[in-house]
Design an enzyme around this catalytic site. Structure first.
Site, PDB file in Angstrom:
ATOM      1  N   HIS A 260      -9.277   3.953  -1.021  1.00 21.43           N
ATOM      2  CA  HIS A 260      -7.910   3.424  -0.914  1.00 21.43           C
ATOM      3  C   HIS A 260      -7.608   2.462  -2.068  1.00 21.43           C
ATOM      4  O   HIS A 260      -7.522   1.251  -1.880  1.00 21.43           O
ATOM      5  CB  HIS A 260      -7.769   2.746   0.462  1.00 21.43           C
ATOM      6  CG  HIS A 260      -6.415   2.218   0.789  1.00 21.43           C
ATOM      7  ND1 HIS A 260      -5.236   2.716   0.231  1.00 21.43           N
ATOM      8  CD2 HIS A 260      -6.016   1.226   1.641  1.00 21.43           C
ATOM      9  CE1 HIS A 260      -4.209   2.045   0.725  1.00 21.43           C
ATOM     10  NE2 HIS A 260      -4.651   1.138   1.558  1.00 21.43           N
TER      11      HIS A 260
ATOM     12  N   CYS B  28       0.829  -1.230   0.000  1.00 24.98           N
ATOM     13  CA  CYS B  28       0.000   0.000   0.000  1.00 24.98           C
ATOM     14  C   CYS B  28       0.854   1.267   0.000  1.00 24.98           C
ATOM     15  O   CYS B  28       0.322   2.372  -0.122  1.00 24.98           O
ATOM     16  CB  CYS B  28      -0.944   0.013   1.193  1.00 24.98           C
ATOM     17  SG  CYS B  28      -2.021  -1.420   1.223  1.00 24.98           S
TER      18      CYS B  28
HETATM   19  N1  COA Z   1     -16.595   2.359   4.446  1.00 21.96           N
HETATM   20  C1  COA Z   1     -17.859   2.804   4.237  1.00 21.96           C
HETATM   21  N2  COA Z   1     -18.777   2.121   3.543  1.00 21.96           N
HETATM   22  C2  COA Z   1     -18.399   0.959   2.995  1.00 21.96           C
HETATM   23  C3  COA Z   1     -17.093   0.432   3.155  1.00 21.96           C
HETATM   24  C4  COA Z   1     -16.185   1.191   3.907  1.00 21.96           C
HETATM   25  N3  COA Z   1     -14.956   0.729   4.127  1.00 21.96           N
HETATM   26  N4  COA Z   1     -17.000  -0.726   2.507  1.00 21.96           N
HETATM   27  C5  COA Z   1     -18.220  -0.945   1.952  1.00 21.96           C
HETATM   28  N5  COA Z   1     -19.037   0.082   2.248  1.00 21.96           N
HETATM   29  C6  COA Z   1     -20.464   0.180   1.906  1.00 21.96           C
HETATM   30  C7  COA Z   1     -20.690  -0.188   0.475  1.00 21.96           C
HETATM   31  O1  COA Z   1     -20.743   0.959  -0.355  1.00 21.96           O
HETATM   32  C8  COA Z   1     -22.037  -0.854   0.537  1.00 21.96           C
HETATM   33  O2  COA Z   1     -23.042   0.133   0.622  1.00 21.96           O
HETATM   34  P1  COA Z   1     -24.427  -0.060  -0.162  1.00 21.96           P
HETATM   35  O3  COA Z   1     -25.006  -1.306   0.406  1.00 21.96           O
HETATM   36  O4  COA Z   1     -25.170   1.200   0.177  1.00 21.96           O
HETATM   37  O5  COA Z   1     -24.033  -0.180  -1.598  1.00 21.96           O
HETATM   38  C9  COA Z   1     -22.033  -1.569   1.902  1.00 21.96           C
HETATM   39  O6  COA Z   1     -21.119  -0.811   2.707  1.00 21.96           O
HETATM   40  C10 COA Z   1     -21.611  -3.008   1.841  1.00 21.96           C
HETATM   41  O7  COA Z   1     -20.485  -3.099   0.998  1.00 21.96           O
HETATM   42  P2  COA Z   1     -19.782  -4.432   0.577  1.00 21.96           P
HETATM   43  O8  COA Z   1     -18.998  -4.126  -0.669  1.00 21.96           O
HETATM   44  O9  COA Z   1     -20.727  -5.596   0.575  1.00 21.96           O
HETATM   45  O10 COA Z   1     -18.760  -4.626   1.752  1.00 21.96           O
HETATM   46  P3  COA Z   1     -17.829  -5.851   1.977  1.00 21.96           P
HETATM   47  O11 COA Z   1     -18.356  -6.583   3.151  1.00 21.96           O
HETATM   48  O12 COA Z   1     -17.599  -6.610   0.726  1.00 21.96           O
HETATM   49  O13 COA Z   1     -16.444  -5.143   2.339  1.00 21.96           O
HETATM   50  C11 COA Z   1     -14.850  -4.465   3.976  1.00 21.96           C
HETATM   51  C12 COA Z   1     -16.300  -4.364   3.508  1.00 21.96           C
HETATM   52  C13 COA Z   1     -14.657  -3.583   5.184  1.00 21.96           C
HETATM   53  C14 COA Z   1     -14.523  -5.916   4.369  1.00 21.96           C
HETATM   54  C15 COA Z   1     -13.929  -4.019   2.797  1.00 21.96           C
HETATM   55  O14 COA Z   1     -14.243  -2.689   2.470  1.00 21.96           O
HETATM   56  C16 COA Z   1     -12.471  -4.146   3.158  1.00 21.96           C
HETATM   57  O15 COA Z   1     -11.893  -5.241   3.097  1.00 21.96           O
HETATM   58  N6  COA Z   1     -11.790  -3.030   3.533  1.00 21.96           N
HETATM   59  C17 COA Z   1     -10.411  -3.057   3.917  1.00 21.96           C
HETATM   60  C18 COA Z   1      -9.529  -2.933   2.711  1.00 21.96           C
HETATM   61  C19 COA Z   1      -8.082  -3.166   3.066  1.00 21.96           C
HETATM   62  O16 COA Z   1      -7.742  -4.055   3.839  1.00 21.96           O
HETATM   63  N7  COA Z   1      -7.163  -2.367   2.485  1.00 21.96           N
HETATM   64  C20 COA Z   1      -5.754  -2.495   2.717  1.00 21.96           C
HETATM   65  C21 COA Z   1      -5.418  -1.964   4.030  1.00 21.96           C
HETATM   66  S1  COA Z   1      -3.780  -2.390   4.578  1.00 21.96           S
END
Ligand code: COA
Length: 382
Positions: free
Chosen positions: A330, A83
Site C-alpha cells: 500500500h 490514500c
Molecule cells: N503484513 C505482513 N508482514 C509485515 C507487515 C504487514 N503489514 N508489516 C511488516 N511486516 C513484516 C516485515 O516484513 C518484517 O518481516 P521480517 O522481520 O521478516 O523482515 C516484520 O513483519 C516486522 O516489520 P516491521 O517493519 O518492524 O513492522 P512495524 O512494526 O514497523 O510495522 C505495522 C508494522 C503494521 C505497524 C505497519 O506495517 C503499519 O503501520 N501498517 C499500516 C499502514 C497504514 O496505516 N496505512 C494507511 C492505511 S489508512
C-alpha cells in the site's frame, strides 16, 4: 461528455525499493504504461500522492514528474485525497478526456514511504489532528474501533476478519508485483503481534514504496493504439466526516455507500452486475465493511461471506484478486491506480492464475483516511 477508455497500464513492483528514488519509481511505471498503450504522446497528466512532502521532502510533484518523464511542457497536476489520491487522479484524468480538453492522458500514483520518515505520523495527517491524533489515535487504532464496533453490533467473528488476510495473501502469491507473496494461515494471523486490539500485524496493510500508471484516451481514437481498450463505465466520489466520532455509525462508511449508489446509477447497473472488485483493505475489517457498503452483502453478512469463500477467486464476487493492499502492498498514492490496473488486467484476460472467469464488469473502490473520502470507478470490457 465523450466516452473514455483505458488503453494501457504499467506499475513497479511494490515493496521496499531501496535502490530507487520516488521519481525513478514514478517514471518506471509511467514509461511502462506508455509502452503498453503504444502511444507516442500524452496531452496532460495527473499524479496521485498522499504525502510526498512528509515522506521524502518533495512537493510540486506534477512539475517534478513531467520533467523527469521528459514530457514538458504538458499540464501536469498533483492530486491529493490521502490514500484515495490515486483513484481521484484517475477520476480527474477521466474528466480531462471526457470534457474534450485532452485526447490522451496519463493518470499515475506514487509513494516512497520507507525512506526514513515517521510513517505513522505522516499517515495520521489524514485523520482529524485536533480530535483524534492529538489524543494518541493512529490509523490501526481507528480501524480497530471500527472492528470492535462491527464485532459487537453484528457478532462478526475475529476469525472471519482474519480470513480476509488469508484470502488476500493467497491471491497475492500469484501477483508478481506484490510485496508479500507468501501464503499465510488463520493461526498465523490470529497469533501475529498485536498492533491495536483486535487488529494484529497480519491484519494491517504494510508500509510500501511503489508507482502505478494508466493511459486514458477518448473512445473514438482508442482502437488506433496497440493497447486493448476498456470502457470507463462510471466514476463517483463522496466525502464523510473526517473524525470517526462525528459519524452516525461506526460500522458503515457513508462515503462508500453514497459513492457506490451514484456509480451504479450512472452505469445503469446494480451490485449484482459487478463480476469482481478491488477494494481498499488497508486493514482486514475495512474489506468486510466496504463489501457490505458496496451492496455485495447485507450489513453484518460481510464476515460470514469471507468465511464461506464468496469473495475468494472462484466465489460469487471475487474481491482483491490482486492480493489487495494487504498482500500487494500500500504505497498510499499509488494504490488507487494499482487497483485500476488489476481491473484492466482482469477485463483483458491478462491476470494469469488470478484470472476471474467471464470477467466483464469490474469495480475499484479507493478511500482516504478512515473513509472520509471515497472514489469508485467501474470499468467494462468492450
Ligand atoms: N503484513 C505482513 N508482514 C509485515 C507487515 C504487514 N503489514 N508489516 C511488516 N511486516 C513484516 C516485515 O516484513 C518484517 O518481516 P521480517 O522481520 O521478516 O523482515 C516484520 O513483519 C516486522 O516489520 P516491521 O517493519 O518492524 O513492522 P512495524 O512494526 O514497523 O510495522 C505495522 C508494522 C503494521 C505497524 C505497519 O506495517 C503499519 O503501520 N501498517 C499500516 C499502514 C497504514 O496505516 N496505512 C494507511 C492505511 S489508512
Amino acid at each position: 461528455m465523450r466516452e473514455v477508455a483505458v488503453i494501457g497500464v504499467g506499475m513497479t513492483k511494490f515493496g521496499e525499493l531501496w535502490g530507487k528514488s520516488m521519481r525513478d519509481i514514478f517514471v518506471e511505471a509511467a514509461l511502462k504504461s506508455i509502452q503498453n498503450a503504444g502511444v507516442d504522446r500524452i496531452d496532460s497528466m495527473y499524479v496521485g500522492s498522499m504525502s510526498s512532502g512528509l515522506f521524502v521532502g518533495q512537493e510540486h510533484l506534477g512539475a517534478v514528474m513531467a520533467d523527469y518523464l521528459g514530457m514538458n511542457p504538458i499540464p501536469a497536476t498533483r492530486v491529493e485525497s490521502a490514500c484515495a489520491s490515486g483513484g481521484v487522479a484517475f477520476r480527474s484524468a477521466y474528466f480531462e478526456v471526457a470534457s474534450g480538453n485532452s485526447d490522451i492522458v496519463l493518470a499515475g500514483g506514487v509513494e516512497k514511504m520507507t525512506d526514513g520518515a515517521d510513517v505513522t505520523d505522516a499517515l495520521a495527517t489524514a485523520a482529524d489532528q485536533e480530535y483524534e491524533v492529538y489524543q494518541g489515535v493512529t490509523f490501526p487504532g481507528l480501524y480497530a474501533m471500527i472492528a470492535n464496533a462491527h464485532m459487537h453490533q453484528y457478532k462478526t467473528k475475529r476469525e472471519q476478519i482474519a480470513a480476509v488476510a488469508v484470502k488476500n495473501h493467497k491471491n497475492g502469491a500469484n501477483n508478481p508485483n506484490a510485496q508479500f507473496r507468501g501464503e499465510i494461515t488463520l493461526d498465523q494471523v490470529l497469533n501475529s503481534t498485536l498492533v491495536a486490539d483486535p487488529l494484529r500485524l497480519l491484519d494491517c496493510s504494510p508500509v510500501s514504496d511503489g508507482g502505478a500508471a494508466v493511459i486514458l484516451c477518448s473512445m473514438d481514437i482508442a482502437k488506433k493504439f496497440k493497447g486493448t481498450p476498456i470502457r470507463i463505465k462510471a466514476t463517483a466520489q463522496a466525502s464523510d466526516t473526517i473524525a470517526l466520532h462525528s459519524r452516525k455509525s461506526l460500522t458503515s462508511l457513508a462515503a462508500v455507500s453514497v459513492a457506490a449508489a451514484k456509480a451504479y446509477k450512472s452505469a445503469g447497473i446494480t451490485p449484482k452486475d459487478i463480476n469482481f472488485a478491488e477494494v481498499h483493505d488497508c486493514f482486514t475489517i475495512a474489506e468486510i465493511v466496504v463489501s457490505e457498503d458496496l451492496g455485495f452483502f447485507e450489513k453484518g453478512k460481510g464476515g460470514p461471506a469471507v468465511e464461506k469463500g464468496f469473495t475468494s477467486l472462484g466465489g460469487k464476487i471475487p474481491i482483491n484478486t490482486s492480493g489487495g493492499l494487504k498482500s500487494k502492498g500500500h504505497p498510499v498514492g499509488a494504490t488507487g491506480i494499482a487497483q485500476i490496473i488489476e481491473v484492466y488486467e482482469q477485463l483483458t484476460g491478462q491476470a494469469g492464475k488470478r484470472q476471474v472467469k467471464n470477467a466483464k464488469i469490474g469495480l475499484a473502490q479507493n478511500m482516504g483516511g478512515s473513509g472520509a473520502s471515497c472514489v469508485i470507478n467501474i470499468l467494462e470490457a468492450l
